[in-house]
Enzyme design. Structure first.
Site, PDB file in Angstrom:
ATOM      1  N   ARG A  15      42.530  16.261 -17.718  1.00 36.67           N
ATOM      2  CA  ARG A  15      43.274  15.249 -18.013  1.00 36.67           C
ATOM      3  C   ARG A  15      42.217  14.776 -16.908  1.00 36.67           C
ATOM      4  NH1 ARG A  15      44.609  17.737 -11.773  1.00 36.67           N
ATOM      5  NH2 ARG A  15      44.661  19.538 -11.811  1.00 36.67           N
ATOM      6  N   TYR A 155      34.650  19.694   0.878  1.00 38.35           N
ATOM      7  CA  TYR A 155      34.379  18.871   0.093  1.00 38.35           C
ATOM      8  C   TYR A 155      33.100  18.100  -0.269  1.00 38.35           C
ATOM      9  CZ  TYR A 155      36.016  15.085  -4.002  1.00 38.35           C
ATOM     10  OH  TYR A 155      35.814  14.525  -5.643  1.00 38.35           O
ATOM     11  N   LYS A 159      30.220  17.859  -2.311  1.00 38.65           N
ATOM     12  CA  LYS A 159      30.210  17.304  -3.627  1.00 38.65           C
ATOM     13  C   LYS A 159      28.378  16.823  -2.900  1.00 38.65           C
ATOM     14  CE  LYS A 159      33.157  17.085  -6.031  1.00 38.65           C
ATOM     15  NZ  LYS A 159      32.814  16.848  -7.766  1.00 38.65           N
ATOM     16  N   ILE A 188      38.665   7.261  -7.700  1.00 32.88           N
ATOM     17  CA  ILE A 188      39.456   6.310  -9.080  1.00 32.88           C
ATOM     18  C   ILE A 188      40.647   7.286  -9.273  1.00 32.88           C
ATOM     19  CG2 ILE A 188      39.027   7.010 -10.989  1.00 32.88           C
ATOM     20  CD1 ILE A 188      36.621   5.760  -9.591  1.00 32.88           C
TER      21      ILE A 188
HETATM   22  N1  LIG Z   1      39.710  11.236  -8.590  1.00 36.51           N
HETATM   23  C1  LIG Z   1      38.967  10.819  -7.513  1.00 36.51           C
HETATM   24  O1  LIG Z   1      39.181   9.908  -7.348  1.00 36.51           O
HETATM   25  C2  LIG Z   1      36.919  11.434  -7.256  1.00 36.51           C
HETATM   26  C3  LIG Z   1      36.557  10.943  -6.632  1.00 36.51           C
HETATM   27  C4  LIG Z   1      35.399  11.113  -6.812  1.00 36.51           C
HETATM   28  C5  LIG Z   1      34.835  12.966  -7.480  1.00 36.51           C
HETATM   29  N2  LIG Z   1      35.714  12.998  -7.922  1.00 36.51           N
HETATM   30  C6  LIG Z   1      35.877  13.805  -9.279  1.00 36.51           C
HETATM   31  O2  LIG Z   1      35.619  14.025 -10.428  1.00 36.51           O
HETATM   32  C7  LIG Z   1      35.969  14.897 -11.075  1.00 36.51           C
HETATM   33  C8  LIG Z   1      37.286  15.155 -11.745  1.00 36.51           C
HETATM   34  O3  LIG Z   1      37.886  14.931 -11.332  1.00 36.51           O
HETATM   35  P1  LIG Z   1      39.913  13.834 -11.369  1.00 36.51           P
HETATM   36  O4  LIG Z   1      40.461  13.456 -10.439  1.00 36.51           O
HETATM   37  O5  LIG Z   1      39.398  13.567 -12.838  1.00 36.51           O
HETATM   38  O6  LIG Z   1      40.337  15.149 -11.507  1.00 36.51           O
HETATM   39  P2  LIG Z   1      41.837  16.051 -11.351  1.00 36.51           P
HETATM   40  O7  LIG Z   1      42.798  14.866 -12.309  1.00 36.51           O
HETATM   41  O8  LIG Z   1      42.551  16.679  -9.999  1.00 36.51           O
HETATM   42  O9  LIG Z   1      41.098  17.270 -12.951  1.00 36.51           O
HETATM   43  C9  LIG Z   1      40.205  18.275 -12.708  1.00 36.51           C
HETATM   44  C10 LIG Z   1      40.389  18.682 -13.610  1.00 36.51           C
HETATM   45  O10 LIG Z   1      39.577  20.325 -13.705  1.00 36.51           O
HETATM   46  C11 LIG Z   1      40.242  21.265 -13.812  1.00 36.51           C
HETATM   47  N3  LIG Z   1      39.635  22.470 -13.013  1.00 36.51           N
HETATM   48  C12 LIG Z   1      40.341  22.373 -11.610  1.00 36.51           C
HETATM   49  N4  LIG Z   1      39.935  24.102 -11.040  1.00 36.51           N
HETATM   50  C13 LIG Z   1      39.752  24.979 -12.369  1.00 36.51           C
HETATM   51  C14 LIG Z   1      39.020  25.774 -12.665  1.00 36.51           C
HETATM   52  N5  LIG Z   1      39.291  26.679 -11.250  1.00 36.51           N
HETATM   53  N6  LIG Z   1      38.316  26.247 -13.818  1.00 36.51           N
HETATM   54  C15 LIG Z   1      38.496  25.144 -14.437  1.00 36.51           C
HETATM   55  N7  LIG Z   1      38.887  24.293 -14.665  1.00 36.51           N
HETATM   56  C16 LIG Z   1      39.314  23.401 -13.684  1.00 36.51           C
HETATM   57  C17 LIG Z   1      41.325  21.040 -13.888  1.00 36.51           C
HETATM   58  O11 LIG Z   1      41.815  21.860 -14.995  1.00 36.51           O
HETATM   59  P3  LIG Z   1      43.509  22.012 -15.217  1.00 36.51           P
HETATM   60  O12 LIG Z   1      44.366  20.861 -15.160  1.00 36.51           O
HETATM   61  O13 LIG Z   1      43.896  23.513 -15.780  1.00 36.51           O
HETATM   62  O14 LIG Z   1      43.734  22.495 -13.268  1.00 36.51           O
HETATM   63  C18 LIG Z   1      41.498  19.337 -14.871  1.00 36.51           C
HETATM   64  O15 LIG Z   1      41.371  19.647 -16.166  1.00 36.51           O
HETATM   65  C19 LIG Z   1      35.927  16.188  -9.503  1.00 36.51           C
HETATM   66  O16 LIG Z   1      35.146  16.836  -9.809  1.00 36.51           O
HETATM   67  C20 LIG Z   1      36.703  15.023  -8.327  1.00 36.51           C
HETATM   68  O17 LIG Z   1      35.588  15.785  -7.260  1.00 36.51           O
HETATM   69  C21 LIG Z   1      37.086  12.357  -8.485  1.00 36.51           C
END
Ligand SMILES: NC(=O)c1ccc[n+]([C@@H]2O[C@H](COP(=O)([O-])OP(=O)(O)OC[C@H]3O[C@@H](n4cnc5c(N)ncnc54)[C@H](OP(=O)(O)O)[C@@H]3O)[C@@H](O)[C@H]2O)c1
Length: 247
Positions: A15, A155, A159, A188
Protein backbone atom coordinates in the site's frame (compact mmCIF):
# COMPACT_ATOMS: atom_id res chain seq x y z
CA UNK A 1 10.73 1.78 -21.16
CA UNK A 2 13.15 3.28 -18.62
CA UNK A 3 13.44 0.16 -16.45
CA UNK A 4 13.14 -2.62 -19.03
CA UNK A 5 14.24 -5.98 -17.55
CA UNK A 6 15.36 -4.39 -14.26
CA UNK A 7 14.51 -6.44 -11.15
CA UNK A 8 13.30 -4.36 -8.23
CA UNK A 9 12.53 -5.37 -4.65
CA UNK A 10 10.34 -2.87 -2.79
CA UNK A 11 9.81 -3.48 0.92
CA UNK A 12 6.40 -2.43 2.25
CA UNK A 13 4.78 -2.33 -1.19
CA UNK A 14 1.28 -3.58 -0.33
CA UNK A 15 0.00 0.00 0.00
CA UNK A 16 0.90 3.68 0.11
CA UNK A 17 4.19 4.90 -1.34
CA UNK A 18 5.58 1.38 -1.86
CA UNK A 19 2.59 0.32 -3.95
CA UNK A 20 2.82 3.49 -6.06
CA UNK A 21 6.51 2.71 -6.67
CA UNK A 22 5.57 -0.81 -7.79
CA UNK A 23 3.03 0.60 -10.30
CA UNK A 24 5.37 3.22 -11.75
CA UNK A 25 8.32 0.80 -12.06
CA UNK A 26 6.26 -2.07 -13.53
CA UNK A 27 4.77 0.42 -16.01
CA UNK A 28 8.33 1.19 -17.13
CA UNK A 29 9.19 -2.46 -17.73
CA UNK A 30 10.61 -3.59 -14.37
CA UNK A 31 10.02 -6.97 -12.76
CA UNK A 32 8.82 -6.39 -9.23
CA UNK A 33 8.98 -8.07 -5.83
CA UNK A 34 5.98 -7.02 -3.72
CA UNK A 35 6.46 -7.30 0.01
CA UNK A 36 4.48 -6.79 3.21
CA UNK A 37 3.52 -8.64 6.37
CA UNK A 38 0.11 -9.90 5.22
CA UNK A 39 0.16 -13.00 2.96
CA UNK A 40 -3.34 -12.42 1.52
CA UNK A 41 -2.69 -8.75 0.82
CA UNK A 42 0.61 -9.58 -0.90
CA UNK A 43 -1.19 -12.20 -3.03
CA UNK A 44 -3.96 -9.73 -4.01
CA UNK A 45 -1.49 -7.01 -5.00
CA UNK A 46 0.62 -9.47 -7.02
CA UNK A 47 -2.52 -10.65 -8.87
CA UNK A 48 -3.73 -7.16 -9.65
CA UNK A 49 -0.30 -6.02 -10.90
CA UNK A 50 0.05 -9.20 -12.99
CA UNK A 51 -3.22 -8.40 -14.73
CA UNK A 52 -2.12 -4.87 -15.52
CA UNK A 53 1.53 -5.19 -16.54
CA UNK A 54 3.46 -7.51 -18.85
CA UNK A 55 6.44 -7.87 -16.49
CA UNK A 56 7.14 -10.54 -13.88
CA UNK A 57 5.52 -9.77 -10.51
CA UNK A 58 6.18 -11.91 -7.44
CA UNK A 59 5.49 -11.34 -3.76
CA UNK A 60 6.64 -12.45 -0.31
CA UNK A 61 5.41 -11.82 3.21
CA UNK A 62 8.06 -11.37 5.87
CA UNK A 63 8.24 -9.28 9.02
CA UNK A 64 11.40 -7.30 8.36
CA UNK A 65 12.02 -6.58 12.03
CA UNK A 66 13.76 -9.95 11.98
CA UNK A 67 17.29 -10.20 10.52
CA UNK A 68 16.91 -13.73 9.11
CA UNK A 69 13.61 -12.80 7.45
CA UNK A 70 15.43 -10.06 5.53
CA UNK A 71 18.09 -12.51 4.34
CA UNK A 72 15.32 -14.89 3.23
CA UNK A 73 13.38 -12.12 1.49
CA UNK A 74 16.43 -11.27 -0.63
CA UNK A 75 17.18 -14.96 -1.29
CA UNK A 76 13.57 -15.66 -2.37
CA UNK A 77 13.57 -12.56 -4.58
CA UNK A 78 16.79 -13.57 -6.34
CA UNK A 79 15.52 -17.13 -6.79
CA UNK A 80 12.29 -15.82 -8.32
CA UNK A 81 13.79 -13.15 -10.60
CA UNK A 82 17.35 -14.61 -11.05
CA UNK A 83 18.97 -11.34 -9.87
CA UNK A 84 18.24 -7.98 -8.28
CA UNK A 85 19.15 -4.57 -9.66
CA UNK A 86 17.42 -2.27 -7.19
CA UNK A 87 16.45 -2.49 -3.52
CA UNK A 88 13.97 0.08 -2.23
CA UNK A 89 14.00 0.14 1.58
CA UNK A 90 10.53 1.59 1.93
CA UNK A 91 8.69 -0.26 4.73
CA UNK A 92 8.20 1.86 7.81
CA UNK A 93 5.92 2.59 10.74
CA UNK A 94 5.19 5.36 13.22
CA UNK A 95 4.48 4.99 16.96
CA UNK A 96 4.16 8.67 17.85
CA UNK A 97 4.30 9.92 21.40
CA UNK A 98 5.87 12.73 23.37
CA UNK A 99 9.15 11.50 24.82
CA UNK A 100 7.84 11.79 28.36
CA UNK A 101 5.12 9.25 27.51
CA UNK A 102 6.99 7.15 24.93
CA UNK A 103 7.35 3.53 25.98
CA UNK A 104 10.41 1.40 25.40
CA UNK A 105 8.20 -0.77 23.18
CA UNK A 106 7.26 2.22 20.98
CA UNK A 107 10.92 3.16 20.67
CA UNK A 108 12.07 -0.39 19.87
CA UNK A 109 9.25 -1.14 17.39
CA UNK A 110 10.16 1.88 15.29
CA UNK A 111 13.94 1.31 15.49
CA UNK A 112 13.57 -2.36 14.55
CA UNK A 113 11.12 -1.79 11.70
CA UNK A 114 12.54 1.38 10.16
CA UNK A 115 16.27 1.21 10.85
CA UNK A 116 17.39 -2.33 11.73
CA UNK A 117 15.58 -3.59 8.63
CA UNK A 118 17.56 -1.17 6.46
CA UNK A 119 20.80 -2.64 7.84
CA UNK A 120 19.54 -6.22 7.38
CA UNK A 121 18.16 -5.70 3.87
CA UNK A 122 21.16 -3.73 2.65
CA UNK A 123 23.56 -6.32 4.06
CA UNK A 124 21.60 -9.06 2.30
CA UNK A 125 21.93 -7.44 -1.15
CA UNK A 126 25.57 -6.42 -0.71
CA UNK A 127 27.18 -9.71 -1.78
CA UNK A 128 25.04 -10.18 -4.91
CA UNK A 129 25.52 -6.50 -5.83
CA UNK A 130 29.31 -6.78 -5.34
CA UNK A 131 29.41 -9.93 -7.46
CA UNK A 132 27.54 -8.29 -10.35
CA UNK A 133 29.46 -5.01 -9.82
CA UNK A 134 26.24 -3.00 -9.83
CA UNK A 135 23.17 -2.27 -7.75
CA UNK A 136 21.08 0.59 -6.49
CA UNK A 137 19.78 1.05 -2.97
CA UNK A 138 17.08 3.64 -2.37
CA UNK A 139 16.20 4.42 1.25
CA UNK A 140 12.86 6.02 2.14
CA UNK A 141 13.78 8.53 4.81
CA UNK A 142 11.61 11.53 5.73
CA UNK A 143 11.58 15.29 6.12
CA UNK A 144 11.40 14.45 9.83
CA UNK A 145 14.86 12.86 9.59
CA UNK A 146 16.19 16.24 8.44
CA UNK A 147 14.16 18.58 10.67
CA UNK A 148 13.15 16.50 13.71
CA UNK A 149 9.57 16.61 15.00
CA UNK A 150 8.04 16.88 18.46
CA UNK A 151 6.24 13.63 19.28
CA UNK A 152 8.31 11.61 16.81
CA UNK A 153 11.72 11.23 18.49
CA UNK A 154 11.75 7.51 17.68
CA UNK A 155 10.70 7.98 14.04
CA UNK A 156 13.03 10.96 13.51
CA UNK A 157 15.96 9.00 14.94
CA UNK A 158 15.37 6.21 12.41
CA UNK A 159 14.94 8.55 9.47
CA UNK A 160 18.00 10.62 10.39
CA UNK A 161 19.91 7.38 10.91
CA UNK A 162 18.92 6.25 7.43
CA UNK A 163 20.47 9.39 5.95
CA UNK A 164 23.81 8.81 7.71
CA UNK A 165 23.63 5.13 6.72
CA UNK A 166 23.00 6.12 3.10
CA UNK A 167 26.09 8.34 3.01
CA UNK A 168 28.23 5.63 4.63
CA UNK A 169 27.11 2.94 2.17
CA UNK A 170 27.70 5.32 -0.75
CA UNK A 171 31.28 5.85 0.47
CA UNK A 172 31.89 2.18 1.25
CA UNK A 173 30.62 0.84 -2.08
CA UNK A 174 30.89 3.74 -4.51
CA UNK A 175 33.96 2.28 -6.21
CA UNK A 176 32.21 -1.08 -6.62
CA UNK A 177 29.40 0.18 -8.84
CA UNK A 178 26.85 0.30 -6.03
CA UNK A 179 24.84 3.49 -5.51
CA UNK A 180 22.90 4.38 -2.38
CA UNK A 181 20.55 7.35 -2.13
CA UNK A 182 17.78 8.46 0.18
CA UNK A 183 14.48 10.23 -0.40
CA UNK A 184 13.02 12.56 2.20
CA UNK A 185 9.28 12.88 1.54
CA UNK A 186 7.30 15.53 3.36
CA UNK A 187 3.70 14.76 4.27
CA UNK A 188 2.30 12.36 1.66
CA UNK A 189 -1.32 11.22 1.53
CA UNK A 190 -1.26 7.57 2.73
CA UNK A 191 -2.61 5.43 5.59
CA UNK A 192 0.30 6.70 7.70
CA UNK A 193 -0.96 10.28 7.47
CA UNK A 194 -4.62 9.27 7.91
CA UNK A 195 -3.90 8.59 11.57
CA UNK A 196 -3.05 12.26 12.24
CA UNK A 197 -5.73 14.61 13.65
CA UNK A 198 -7.25 17.03 11.09
CA UNK A 199 -6.31 20.19 13.02
CA UNK A 200 -2.68 19.04 13.24
CA UNK A 201 -2.65 18.36 9.49
CA UNK A 202 -4.15 21.80 8.78
CA UNK A 203 -1.32 23.41 10.73
CA UNK A 204 1.23 21.33 8.83
CA UNK A 205 -0.26 22.26 5.45
CA UNK A 206 -0.06 25.97 6.34
CA UNK A 207 3.69 25.50 7.00
CA UNK A 208 4.33 23.92 3.57
CA UNK A 209 5.22 26.45 0.83
CA UNK A 210 3.23 24.39 -1.71
CA UNK A 211 0.23 24.53 0.73
CA UNK A 212 -0.79 20.92 0.11
CA UNK A 213 0.09 17.35 0.95
CA UNK A 214 2.17 15.37 -1.52
CA UNK A 215 0.87 12.39 -3.48
CA UNK A 216 2.39 8.92 -3.63
CA UNK A 217 3.17 9.60 -7.29
CA UNK A 218 5.29 12.61 -6.35
CA UNK A 219 7.58 10.17 -4.54
CA UNK A 220 7.35 7.18 -6.89
CA UNK A 221 8.48 9.25 -9.87
CA UNK A 222 11.69 10.15 -8.06
CA UNK A 223 12.24 6.47 -7.27
CA UNK A 224 11.79 5.73 -10.98
CA UNK A 225 14.54 8.22 -11.79
CA UNK A 226 16.90 6.93 -9.08
CA UNK A 227 16.28 3.32 -10.18
CA UNK A 228 17.00 4.13 -13.82
CA UNK A 229 20.33 4.42 -15.64
CA UNK A 230 19.74 8.19 -15.80
CA UNK A 231 20.91 8.49 -12.17
CA UNK A 232 24.23 6.68 -12.63
CA UNK A 233 26.42 9.51 -11.22
CA UNK A 234 24.26 10.26 -8.18
CA UNK A 235 25.10 8.62 -4.86
CA UNK A 236 25.01 9.38 -1.15
CA UNK A 237 22.32 12.01 -1.65
CA UNK A 238 19.11 12.72 0.22
CA UNK A 239 16.54 14.23 -2.11
CA UNK A 240 13.53 16.01 -0.64
CA UNK A 241 10.00 15.65 -2.04
CA UNK A 242 8.26 17.93 0.41
CA UNK A 243 6.64 20.90 -1.33
CA UNK A 244 9.41 23.10 0.08
CA UNK A 245 8.78 22.18 3.71
CA UNK A 246 12.49 21.93 4.54
CA UNK A 247 14.07 25.04 3.03
N1 LIG B 1 3.28 9.04 4.21
C1 LIG B 1 4.13 10.00 4.50
O1 LIG B 1 3.75 11.17 4.67
C2 LIG B 1 5.59 9.73 4.61
C3 LIG B 1 6.46 10.82 4.74
C4 LIG B 1 7.83 10.60 4.84
C5 LIG B 1 8.31 9.31 4.80
N2 LIG B 1 7.46 8.25 4.67
C6 LIG B 1 8.05 6.92 4.65
O2 LIG B 1 7.68 6.25 3.46
C7 LIG B 1 7.57 4.85 3.70
C8 LIG B 1 6.20 4.37 3.25
O3 LIG B 1 5.21 5.11 3.96
P1 LIG B 1 3.66 4.97 3.66
O4 LIG B 1 3.03 6.23 4.11
O5 LIG B 1 3.43 4.47 2.30
O6 LIG B 1 3.29 3.83 4.74
P2 LIG B 1 2.02 2.87 4.84
O7 LIG B 1 0.95 3.27 3.89
O8 LIG B 1 1.70 2.79 6.29
O9 LIG B 1 2.63 1.45 4.34
C9 LIG B 1 3.66 0.86 5.06
C10 LIG B 1 4.14 -0.38 4.35
O10 LIG B 1 5.19 -0.96 5.15
C11 LIG B 1 4.89 -2.30 5.44
N3 LIG B 1 5.41 -2.70 6.75
C12 LIG B 1 5.26 -2.06 7.94
N4 LIG B 1 5.87 -2.76 8.91
C13 LIG B 1 6.42 -3.85 8.34
C14 LIG B 1 7.17 -4.95 8.83
N5 LIG B 1 7.50 -5.09 10.12
N6 LIG B 1 7.57 -5.90 7.94
C15 LIG B 1 7.25 -5.79 6.65
N7 LIG B 1 6.54 -4.78 6.12
C16 LIG B 1 6.13 -3.82 6.96
C17 LIG B 1 3.37 -2.38 5.41
O11 LIG B 1 2.97 -3.72 5.19
P3 LIG B 1 1.57 -4.29 5.82
O12 LIG B 1 0.49 -3.80 4.95
O13 LIG B 1 1.74 -5.74 5.77
O14 LIG B 1 1.49 -3.73 7.19
C18 LIG B 1 3.06 -1.45 4.23
O15 LIG B 1 3.19 -2.14 3.01
C19 LIG B 1 7.82 4.66 5.21
O16 LIG B 1 9.16 4.30 5.43
C20 LIG B 1 7.55 6.04 5.78
O17 LIG B 1 8.25 6.26 6.96
C21 LIG B 1 6.12 8.43 4.56
Amino acid sequence: MRLKDKNILITGSTRGIGLAIAHVCAGEGANIVIHGTNKEKVKDIVNSLQQRYQTKIVGFDYDIKNYDNCQNLVKDSINALTSLDVLVNNAGITRDNLLIKMTEQEWNDVIETNLNSVFSMTKAVTRPFLKQKSGKIINMSSVVGLMGNAGQANYAATKGGMIAFTKSIAKEFGAKGIQCNAIAPGFIKTDMIDTLPDDYLDTIIKSIPARKLGSTDDVSKLVLFLASDESSYITGQTISVDGGMNI
